[in-house]
Design an enzyme around this catalytic site. Structure first.
Site, mmCIF file in Angstrom:
data_model
loop_
_atom_site.group_PDB
_atom_site.id
_atom_site.type_symbol
_atom_site.label_atom_id
_atom_site.label_comp_id
_atom_site.label_asym_id
_atom_site.label_seq_id
_atom_site.Cartn_x
_atom_site.Cartn_y
_atom_site.Cartn_z
ATOM 1 N N SER A 1 2.257 74.669 37.707
ATOM 2 C CA SER A 1 2.565 73.839 36.538
ATOM 3 C C SER A 1 2.785 74.576 35.222
ATOM 4 O O SER A 1 3.165 73.957 34.233
ATOM 5 C CB SER A 1 1.463 72.802 36.346
ATOM 6 O OG SER A 1 1.622 71.791 37.289
ATOM 7 N N LYS B 1 -1.810 71.680 26.076
ATOM 8 C CA LYS B 1 -1.668 70.627 27.092
ATOM 9 C C LYS B 1 -2.849 69.658 26.998
ATOM 10 O O LYS B 1 -3.978 70.076 26.704
ATOM 11 C CB LYS B 1 -1.595 71.289 28.475
ATOM 12 C CG LYS B 1 -1.248 70.346 29.617
ATOM 13 C CD LYS B 1 -1.127 71.130 30.926
ATOM 14 C CE LYS B 1 -0.818 70.255 32.114
ATOM 15 N NZ LYS B 1 -0.706 71.023 33.367
ATOM 16 N N SER C 1 3.467 70.302 35.914
ATOM 17 C CA SER C 1 2.981 69.222 35.097
ATOM 18 C C SER C 1 2.874 69.552 33.607
ATOM 19 O O SER C 1 2.689 68.649 32.797
ATOM 20 C CB SER C 1 1.593 68.790 35.592
ATOM 21 O OG SER C 1 0.675 69.860 35.498
HETATM 22 N N1 GLN Z 1 3.329 70.353 41.523
HETATM 23 C C1 GLN Z 1 2.033 70.752 41.924
HETATM 24 C C2 GLN Z 1 1.176 69.550 42.220
HETATM 25 O O1 GLN Z 1 1.600 68.483 41.978
HETATM 26 C C3 GLN Z 1 1.413 71.647 40.895
HETATM 27 C C4 GLN Z 1 0.607 70.945 39.873
HETATM 28 C C5 GLN Z 1 -0.136 71.873 38.945
HETATM 29 O O2 GLN Z 1 0.000 73.082 38.995
HETATM 30 N N2 GLN Z 1 -0.961 71.281 38.115
HETATM 31 O O3 GLN Z 1 0.097 69.652 42.697
#
Ligand code: GLN
Length: 533
Positions: free
Chosen positions: A208, A109, A184
């Protein structure tokens, strides 16, 4: 606003794969192998790393224009590394001493730094940032012999659940381009799902890793907080940020976890978790286990799950575990009604503080339009951050402001402790907890953006483990409406062995269908309504 020329630019070095390369195996059998199996076959010289990397690059050539999983990748460099790995195997007198992932192509990532390679975090702010060092977890993967193929797309700074909030354009679901892959870490999940890597690292602050894994039919493990060093992971919410594997199966997840796990002097919050015994995972049986389902995580009113996919999946999961000899009980955890609010208050507070470093002075994007220092800060941040990141910074500044600190931030901290207490109690009784990973199947492109609050609420099942710092895994559990769905297993801190064992059990049972009558929905997306078949 005029289209920024950098916006759609994907860094692709050495675009062409030379035609005359001697690829003995076709790409399909190689990419059907798990990372674990591939590593073994490379060691046994049944497959070369060059063949594996070539297969991955061929898939990238075929799918990347539709899916856009990668922000950058490097072909000739990966092939050269593969040849070196093959040479190491050929010259080895004892292959059992070779690194465990030798020659296996992996994706990373884009918020995990890799020395000398552009690391953008999906943001204009870091569009030209080339880090001078690698994240510890990436270094560990490389030391284990993995070949990093490229950096994957993500919601800007990890904020989002669809990979649409990337400055470089959205990633699409590999099975249906009208849908999102989740986020994400959507780029990592999509790349593994279409065979653009054997495995990937993602990061999980509030879900994410797990949610995109569920949407793309993969295993996603959020390890115990601290067990994977955060050194070189670009900070979003430091008390929750955790790197971990997105893989085709639970054995790969365990193997990657064992590699990246460990205390790191460069991260004071890091700690070594016990290594997972992969052979013990094979003998794991759910028979006699006591499993709890927090009933507050069975909410049916989220907008992404109009046809009740999650509740049908949970009914099947419950039936599955009971038929296999486990006892399943619903538990009442009223504090979970506040989990999403607690998560968004605390994560946004931490984000607003972490992101204050992007000021146009030290590194990253700098606006060319400013006439004095205060305008430089304002313009740099206004132009450099996207909509979702700005929303989090505003929310974070609000809850940290002197007027609201006590009634928002402090309250959320107290409530986080109450969540911890409720789970400590649950984990003292149950072997693990079970719930959906995310509501429904992968949403359509654009759907999440329409209603940000609905997107936040859809994180309900993943945020509890984030608040607790406990491990959780999403494991594929059949399909609905033509797309993959996952279930989530949660364990106490350092409980990776248990949840990975249970995930392996589920995986094997579904593969051989020992249960015989678990029905899975097989309709295509055209058949609206999503009835069970
Ligand atoms: N959807 C969650 C957020 O927007 C999780 C994001 C993540 O785990 N990086 O904060």
């Amino acid at each position: 606003m005029a289209e920024d020329p950098d916006k759609m630019k994907v860094e692709q070095s050495d675009m062409s794969i030379t035609e005359d390369r001697d690829v003995k195996m076709s790409q399909a059998p190689i990419m059907a192998l798990s990372a674990y199996e591939l590593a073994q076959k490379i060691r046994e010289q049944k497959v070369t790393s060059e063949e594996a990397v070539s297969a991955v690059l061929k898939n990238i050539d075929e799918h990347e224009c539709d899916v856009h999983a990668y922000l950058s990748f490097w072909k000739e460099e990966a092939l050269a590394q593969a040849r070196k790995c093959d040479e190491m195997v050929r010259e080895s007198t004892d292959v059992s001493t070779l690194p465990p992932l030798l020659g296996v192509p992996v994706a990373i990532k884009d918020n995990l730094l890799l020395r000398g390679k552009r690391s953008t975090c999906g943001s204009k702010m870091l569009k030209d940032y080339i880090p001078p060092f690698s994240a510890t977890c990436v270094e560990k993967l490389v030391a284990a012999g993995a070949i990093v193929i490229g950096k994957t797309n993500m919601d800007e700074f990890g904020m989002g659940a669809s990979t649409e909030h990337s400055y470089f354009g959205a990633t699409r679901h590999p099975e249906d381009p009208d849908r999102v892959p989740g986020g994400s870490s959507g780029g990592s999940a999509a790349a593994v799902a279409y065979g653009g890597a054997s495995a990937a690292l993602g990061t999980d602050t509030g879900g994410s890793i797990r949610q995109p894994a569920a949407f793309c039919g993969l295993v996603g493990l959020r390890p115990t907080y601290g067990s994977v060093s955060r050194h070189g992971l670009v900070a979003f919410a430091s008390s929750m940020d955790t790197a971990g594997p997105i893989t085709r199966g639970s054995v790969d997840a365990a193997m990657l976890f064992n590699i990246v796990n460990g205390a790191d002097p460069k991260d004071q919050t890091s700690i070594s978790a016990p290594k997972v015994d992969i052979s013990a995972m094979e003998n794991y049986d759910v028979k006699g286990k006591l499993i709890g389902i927090p009933k507050q995580l069975l909410r049916e009113d989220t907008s992404y799950d109009r046809s009740g996919v999650s509740s049908r999946t949970m009914n099947r999961a419950r039936e599955f575990f009971v038929k296999n000899g486990a006892k399943v009980e619903e538990i009442d955890m009223p504090i979970l009604d506040f989990a999403v609010a607690i998560y968004y208050i605390l994560s946004s507070a931490e984000a607003s503080s972490n992101l204050s470093r992007y000021d146009g002075i030290r590194y990253g994007y700098r606006s060319g339009q400013a006439s004095d220092i205060s305008e430089l800060y304002t313009k740099t941040r206004s132009e450099g951050f996207g909509k979702e990141v700005k929303r989090r910074i505003l929310l974070g500044n609000y809850v940290l402001s002197s007027e609201h600190f006590d009634d928002c931030y402090r309250q959320a901290e107290r409530a986080r402790n109450m969540v911890k207490k409720a789970f400590d109690e649950a984990f003292s009784k149950y072997d693990f907890l079970l719930c959906p990973t995310a509501p429904g199947v992968a949403p359509k492109q654009g759907e999440i953006d329409k209603d940000p609050l609905a997107a936040y609420i859809a994180d309900l099942c993943t945020v509890p483990a984030s608040l607790l710092g406990t491990p959780a895994i999403s494991v594929p559990f059949g399909r609905a409406e033509g797309l993959p769905v996952g279930i989530q297993l949660m364990g106490p801190r350092f409980g990776e062995q248990e949840i990975l064992g249970a995930a392996r059990f589920v995986e094997k049972a579904l593969a051989s269908d020992i249960d015989g009558d678990i029905s899975f929905e097989t309709q295509t997306m055209n058949q609206k309504g999503g009835t069970d078949s």
